[in-house]
Structures are given as structure tokens and as C-alpha cells.
Design an enzyme around this catalytic site. Structure first.
Site, short mmCIF file in Angstrom:
data_model
loop_
_atom_site.label_atom_id
_atom_site.label_comp_id
_atom_site.label_asym_id
_atom_site.label_seq_id
_atom_site.Cartn_x
_atom_site.Cartn_y
_atom_site.Cartn_z
N SER A 65 10.53 9.81 26.43
CA SER A 65 10.14 8.85 25.41
C SER A 65 8.66 8.46 25.57
O SER A 65 7.80 9.33 25.64
CB SER A 65 11.06 7.63 25.47
OG SER A 65 10.91 6.82 24.33
N ASP B 184 14.88 10.99 20.63
CA ASP B 184 14.30 10.42 21.84
C ASP B 184 14.93 10.96 23.12
O ASP B 184 16.15 10.95 23.28
CB ASP B 184 14.48 8.90 21.78
CG ASP B 184 13.57 8.17 22.74
OD1 ASP B 184 13.68 8.41 23.94
OD2 ASP B 184 12.74 7.37 22.28
#
Length: 764
Positions: free
Chosen positions: A79, A316
Site C-alpha cells: 500500500s 490494495d
């Protein structure tokens, strides 16, 4: 002086807008890496903060009689941490500057720049009914009034109002906007002044970026019954490596930008990343991507094989792997070593101890319907502790510690065995290459015969280990993902070894092995050679620590130069000419095994090693030549005793691993209280820094300060236990570098003048 490398494997967590804070930390790591390279090469460090790191390395050398080099050679991120890991790796591998990325974070990582134009409010009166929600969030007594400086409050309220009034049930942020931001950053880094690569020649830099495949891809699992099942796997890891060379780019900017974009597709905030999206962005920019097909085949192998790359929806990376320790741990198996190593895993956690925001200070309450769904789908997987990863690292280190303890305990007995075999006059002779080869063979035969029935088990473990290494090597060369493919390849290799009779230890040859087995080991057992040289290097280090003798340098150089050649045999890059043969399913596995042996050519490497070691040993005085020869010739005895403890694994770096954390809770030299007392981006569930440049400047500056605080702690922890800097010296060093960072950043960070005044007062 003694040479030591402080090697950092960096693991970067997710954190949404706290990416700006983590950028400050990685920026400081970059400054330290630049200062260490300049120190090692005898050059001056350019910036004020880098000069302080440079001086600290000098001071460590004075107090500990040690040349210390600090380097980052493994980076793994998810992320927001994945974005920072990508850009830090680019800077380390190419020598490019991170300064342009800082400007981009501060100027462009803003809610208004990231909003998808199609999803914002279409006019001033659109969704007027949502204004009370924005007012409620930004009203008096709220986080805005309490945490934002007065000059920035109007900015935060206006952006928050626009954000709340954006189209709901569509991701508010634009994927193309984020991609263009990243590509602009790579362009700016390329245009900025560039220095040399920040790692020694031959030292690879490996980058791993976790991604979640929303649709999933099939993976085969082996069972007893049924023999096979197919499950859906959602975890992906995009991997990059420069293979230790600075003659070619680390990776194409489109590939790095795609990895950064995919890993940061926070659910609900950004749309999933797709190949079509990056193709469209590159077309708009008129930017070519010559390695597109090869990259997609490597990054998305299952989808590529099925012709479904364009259908992959990537979200993500922190959804399933917020703390990507595992790929970083796997990368340890191929690290070269040229001197003593202090290996650290350093993880950046911007909000340690974070709890899902459904609790208050009152009596505990059961979570409601929506709270349970949101927590299960997003927050719980993201905040899963890293205990399993740390336990795996601890277990690996414990195995190494036990092995080293066994070696220390049996050293006297092994040396006695070697002396009884050769006689004391051995150490009066100069070890020519021919003598070394003969002595080595004689020692191996003696170790096998004296091991008794245990040698058959040891030998079979060696043969199994060779099969594992061949399978892993061919698997990497073929760039074929998945445990199932590795297992099928390994089964074919072992069947060929058995067919050749190369698995025969002791059943018909007491205390020895069949001719076919010896041929297999001579052609493929690179792990045995590596373990022998690492043991020899460790013995030299022990003698060096005891006596600080410059006479050991020739033999240390000979050991590490020889080790580099064997380690090269484990890399995939020199053997890419075999890739198509490996991928062809009907290729004769025996022919592949023989071709690999021919390309490695271990016999030539053995001859070169004998030449180097004979010269290095001949330069030693007799009192040092004796323990080094005893270690070298005693290695077969040591290996029989310790290989089962290592579970057949060579454990290349041969040293325990220590783990360090960088977080607001750990960096307390200036201010205690953790993230709550220092960071602005934690507001609005970690989206806060997207709403104000003042937020971003605050968090970036604290990132640099916290990074410097902890990096100095980590550097000083490499000192021997009996060596300490004078009382108060550490505090003085930290004060100097904090003030240097403030001097460097104050001209750039104009939105937080009050913060600089506060910090200078607190630092003193």
C-alpha cells in the site's frame, strides 16, 4: 580495521495518507545510504545531515576499530509503504535523488489533485444536503480545530466539504491521476542530478510489492485424496531486482508505477488498477513500454497464460499482506557476502498498536452490523499482528545460533582429528593448489568413514538438497510461479537422480558413495562449497576480532572473491538462455540437469578457488595459517554434524537476524506521545494528510526526524557489547542531526513555521 556491513531489509507497512510520514523516514534512510557510500569511497558527504552520519561512521571506526558500511539491499512494501519502497529502491539502484519525490508528495498528494473529475460535485449546489455532514466533521471542537493550525483550517474545511459532496458509491480518487503523479515523479527523478549507485558492485537490490488479485487465480494443491484440488489465490507479489549491476535500469518506469498504483488501490478510495488503465495513461503521455509483455508474464503469470491479463483487477496489497516480511525473508537465500554481516529487518509502522475506531472510553459494546462488516472486510486483515513473521525470523536465527554453538563445542575434537590425519608437519608446508585439492579430498574421505552409519543419512540429505537447489534454480530461470510447478519439476529431477543411481550413499559403498553420486555432487553441490567458504570466513572474522591482524586481509579477500563466483551460480540471470527449454514441457530433464552443470562449471570454479586460497594461506604467518587450515580441512566433519540442524538449507548469510522498528512510539528523543503527539495524517482514519499541505509538511518533517532518531540507535547497536560512546555523546549527535534536518527543510516547508519554532525549543 575490521570490516562490517549493516544490511537493512526494509519492510514498509500501509498507512494511507501516512505515506507522507513514511516518505520522510525513507528519505532519511536514503540520506544515510548516501553518506555511508561516500564514507566507504573516501568522498565528502554533500549535505549537513549526511555529514553528521559521515562523522558518526568515523567515530564508530575510532571507538570500535571497525569500518562500518550501512546499506539497504532488500525492500518490501504494501500500500502506502509499497509506493515509498518503489521510489526508495529506484534511488538506491540508480543513484537518483529523492528530492523531486518530496516536492511531489507535498504538492500533489492532495484530495483535490487526486479526486476523479468525473466523480466530484458537478456544481456549487450539487448534493447541498451533504453539507451538514461536512460541517459536522469539520465543526467546532472537532479534529480540525484541535489539530490544524489556524492558517490551514479554511483549506481543510473546503476540501473536506468537496470530498463529502463527491459522487457516492464510486471511488472518489482517480486511478489515472495517481498513475500520472507517479510517472511525473519518475521523470523528475531522472531529470535531477544523479550520483552513483548506493550499493557495492555485485550486491543485488531486491524489491517486493504486495498486490491483491480481486478476482483471484487458480492454484493447484496436492492432497492424499483426491490427489489434487484447485483453490483460488488472491495474493500477488511483484518482484524486481537489479542483480547487482548498475549497467542497466532497475526497471522501466511504467512497471514501477504500475506496481505502486496497484498496491495502493485502497478499497473504496481508488478504483482497482488494471492493465487497460496504464495502457491508456501511457498512450496519453506518448510513452513507450518495450518490456510490457515480459513484465506482465512475470507479474501476472496465471492471467498471462490464460490470456486474461486485461481482466485482472488489482487492489490494495495491504488487504492480505500489510506487513510483507515473507518475500523479504525468502530473498536472504541469495545474498552475497564479502565481509562480516550484521543483518537487520527494519519495519516502518506509522501507527503501532492501532485499534479499529469503533471503541470509546466508556463500557465495551458489541460492534454493530456495519461495524462488523467494515472491520472484517478491511481493518482486521490490515492490522493482523506480525507475530508469525517474527517467530519465523526468530526460529531461523535460533537454528543458526545452535549450529554455531555446536561448531564451537566440537572444534577441538575436529582439529584433533585433522591433526591425527595429516600430522603437525602439515602446517609447515606451503598449501599449493595441488596440495589443497589433495588434502581436501583426503579429509572428506576420513570424515565420511569416521561418521559411520550417520554418513548415509547425511549424504542423502545432501542429495535431496541438491535436487531442491536444481529445482529452485530451474524454476527461477524459467520464471514459473507457483508451488505446484516447482513440485512437479522437483519430482522429475529426483526421478532422474534415482535413475542415474546418484542417490546411493553407503548402501553398497561403506562410508562412501557411488561414482554416480560423486559425479552429481561434484557437478551440482554448490551449497557445500558455499557453506565451506562461509565457515572459513567466519573463522577469519573470529581471529580478526581476537587480534585485529592486518595479515588476515589476503585470505579474507580470497575467500570472498571465491564465494562470489559460487553465489553467481545460484542467480537466474546468467542462465536465461535455458528459459525456453525449461518452459517446454517435453524437454528431457536429464539434458537440463547436464546443461545447468555445464554452464555452472564448478570444477573450474574449484580450481580458481584453490589458487586463491593457496596464495592467501601462504601469505599468513604460521600461527594464523594453522587455525585457518584446520577450519578448511575440518569442514567435512563440521558439515556432517550441522547440516541436519539447518534442515538442508545453506543459510547463506550464516548469521542471526535482529529486528528493529521505526515508529512514532520508538523515536522519543524530541517528543514522547507517539503518533497522537506528532502526526496530523492520522485524522479522518489516516486520510488526514490528503486534506492539507500543512498536514503533509508536518508529517514529512517528523518522518525525517523520527528516521534519524532510530537510525542512529540502529547504527550504534552494531558496536561490540563492551564498546560505548562517551556519556552524553549520543544525545549530542542526535541534537546535531535534528538541527541539521531543520536547517535543510525550513526553506521548503513554508506552511508550518510554528512547528520549526516549537521543535528548535524542544531540541534545545
Amino acid at each position: 580495521m575490521q570490516d562490517k556491513e549493516l544490511r537493512l531489509a526494509l519492510v514498509c507497512y500501509g498507512g494511507i495518507s501516512l505515506a507522507v510520514y513514511m516518505h520522510g523516514i525513507t528519505k532519511e534512510i536514503w540520506h544515510l545510504s548516501r553518506a555511508s557510500r561516500a564514507h566507504r569511497d573516501g568522498e565528502a558527504s554533500p549535505g549537513p545531515s549526511e555529514r553528521i552520519y559521515h562523522a558518526l561512521l568515523d567515530e564508530i571506526g575510532t571507538h570500535a576499530d571497525m569500518h562500518l558500511r550501512v546499506m539497504v539491499d532488500i525492500v518490501a512494501g504494501a500500500s502506502a509503504g509499497g509506493i515509498n519502497g518503489v521510489f526508495l529502491s529506484q534511488a538506491l539502484a540508480t543513484g537518483q535523488s529523492l528530492d523531486p519525490l518530496t516536492d511531489l508528495w507535498l504538492e500533489v498528494a492532495d484530495v483535490e489533485a487526486l479526486l476523479n473529475p468525473d466523480h466530484g460535485p458537478s456544481h456549487r449546489l450539487a448534493k447541498v444536503w451533504a453539507l451538514p455532514i461536512a460541517w459536522m466533521v469539520a465543526g467546532r471542537g472537532s479534529d480540525v480545530d484541535e489539530t490544524v493550525e489556524p492558517a490551514a483550517r479554511a483549506e481543510v474545511r473546503a476540501k473536506l466539504e468537496r470530498f463529502v459532496r463527491s459522487r457516492w458509491f464510486e471511488p472518489p480518487f482517480g486511478g489515472k491521476q495517481l498513475l500520472n503523479m507517479m510517472l511525473d515523479a519518475f521523470d523528475a527523478m531522472e531529470r535531477a542530478p544523479c550520483g552513483p549507485r548506493l550499493l557495492p558492485p555485485g550486491q543485488p537490490l531486491d524489491l517486493f510489492v504486495t498486490v491483491t488479485d480481486f478476482g483471484g487465480h487458480p492454484e493447484r494443491l496436492r492432497l492424499n485424496s483426491p490427489p489434487e484440488v484447485v483453490e483460488t489465490e488472491h495474493r500477488l507479489v511483484f518482484s524486481f531486482s537489479d542483480n547487482g549491476r548498475d549497467t542497466e535500469p532497475f526497471a522501466h518506469a511504467a512497471e514501477l508505477a504500475f506496481a505502486a498504483r496497484a498496491t495502493s488501490s485502497f478499497p473504496g478510495a481508488f478504483p482497482p488498477a488494471t492493465v487497460a488503465e496504464i495502457d491508456a495513461v501511457l498512450a496519453d503521455r506518448k510513452m513507450s513500454w518495450p518490456g510490457r509483455s515480459a513484465f506482465l508474464e512475470h507479474a501476472l503469470p496465471r492471467q498471462f497464460a490464460a490470456g486474461a491479463v486485461d481482466k485482472a483487477a488489482l487492489i490494495d496489497g495491504s488487504v492480505l499482506a500489510n506487513a510483507p516480511f515473507r518475500p523479504a525473508m525468502d530473498a536472504l537465500k541469495e545474498r552475497p557476502a564479502r565481509r562480516q554481516i550484521d543483518r537487520r529487518f527494519v519495519f516502518i509502522d506509522p501507527t503501532p498498536g492501532y485499534r479499529i475506531g469503533f471503541y470509546n472510553d466508556g463500557p465495551p459494546e458489541a460492534p454493530g452490523f456495519f461495524q462488523t462488516i467494515i472491520g472484517a472486510l478491511s481493518e482486521l486483515p490490515r492490522q493482523q499482528p506480525i507475530r508469525d513473521n517474527l517467530e519465523a525470523i526468530s526460529q531461523r536465527s535460533a537454528r543458526i545460533e545452535r549450529m554455531l554453538g555446536v561448531i564451537d563445542r566440537i572444534r577441538a575434537e575436529v582439529e584433533s582429528q585433522v591433526e591425527s590425519l595429516f600430522g603437525y608437519t602439515l602446517f609447515l608446508d606451503y598449501p599449493t593448489p595441488k596440495r589443497l585439492s589433495g588434502w581436501r579430498g583426503r579429509a572428506q574421505v576420513a570424515a565420511a568413514s569416521r561418521a559411520g552409519y550417520g554418513h548415509a543419512a547425511y549424504g542423502l540429505l545432501k542429495a535431496e538438497g541438491v535436487a531442491d537447489r536444481i529445482a529452485t534454480h530451474l524454476h527461477q530461470i524459467g520464471d514459473q510461479r507457483g508451488q505446484d510447478k516447482w513440485q512437479r519439476l522437483r519430482d522429475r529431477i529426483w526421478a532422474e537422480i534415482v535413475r542415474r543411481g546418484a542417490d546411493d550413499f553407503g548402501s553398497h559403498h561403506s562410508g562412501s558413495a557411488s561414482a554416480a553420486t560423486l559425479d552429481l555432487l561434484r557437478a551440482h553441490d554448490v551449497g557445500f562449497r558455499i557453506r565451506r567458504l562461509r565457515l572459513l570466513a567466519r573463522r577469519a572474522t573470529e581471529l580478526d576480532q581476537e587480534h585485529k591482524l592486518a595479515e588476515l586481509r589476503p585470505i579474507r579477500n580470497a575467500i570472498y572473491e571465491s564465494l562470489a563466483g559460487y553465489l553467481e551460480c545460484q542467480r537466474a540471470d546468467p542462465f536465461l538462455g535455458m528459459r525456453e527449454s525449461i518452459r517446454t514441457t517435453d524437454t528431457d530433464i536429464g539434458a537440463l540437469i547436464d546443461e545447468l552443470a555445464s554452464r555452472m562449471d564448478l570444477r573450474t570454479l574449484d580450481a580458481d578457488t584453490d589458487q586463491r586460497l593457496s596464495e592467501g594461506l601462504s601469505h599468513l604467518p604460521r600461527e594464523l595459517r594453522r587455525p585457518m587450515l584446520l577450519a578448511y580441512l575440518g569442514f567435512p566433519f563440521f558439515d556432517i554434524a550441522t547440516l541436519p540442524m539447518l534442515q538442508g538449507e545453506g543459510l547463506n548469510e550464516f548469521d542471526p537476524i535482529r529486528v528493529d522498528r521505526i515508529s512514532p512510539d520508538d523515536a522519543t528523543a524530541i517528543r514522547s506521545g507517539g503518533a497522537q503527539a506528532t502526526l496530523k495524517g492520522i485524522q479522518f482514519h489516516n486520510f488526514g494528510a490528503f486534506f492539507s499541505r500543512a498536514y503533509r509538511e508536518n508529517d514529512y518533517l517528523w518522518g525525517r526526524l523520527h528516521g534519524a532518531d532510530r537510525l542512529i540507535d540502529i547504527m550504534l547497536s552494531t558496536l561490540p557489547a563492551a564498546t560505548r560512546l562517551p556519556a552524553g555523546r549520543v544525545a549530542t549527535i542526535k541534537r546535531d542531526i535534528f538541527l541539521a534536518i531543520l536547517d535543510e527543510e525550513q526553506p521548503r516547508l513554508a506552511a508550518v513555521p510554528g512547528l520549526f519554532e516549537q521543535l528548535r525549543t524542544e531540541i534545545g
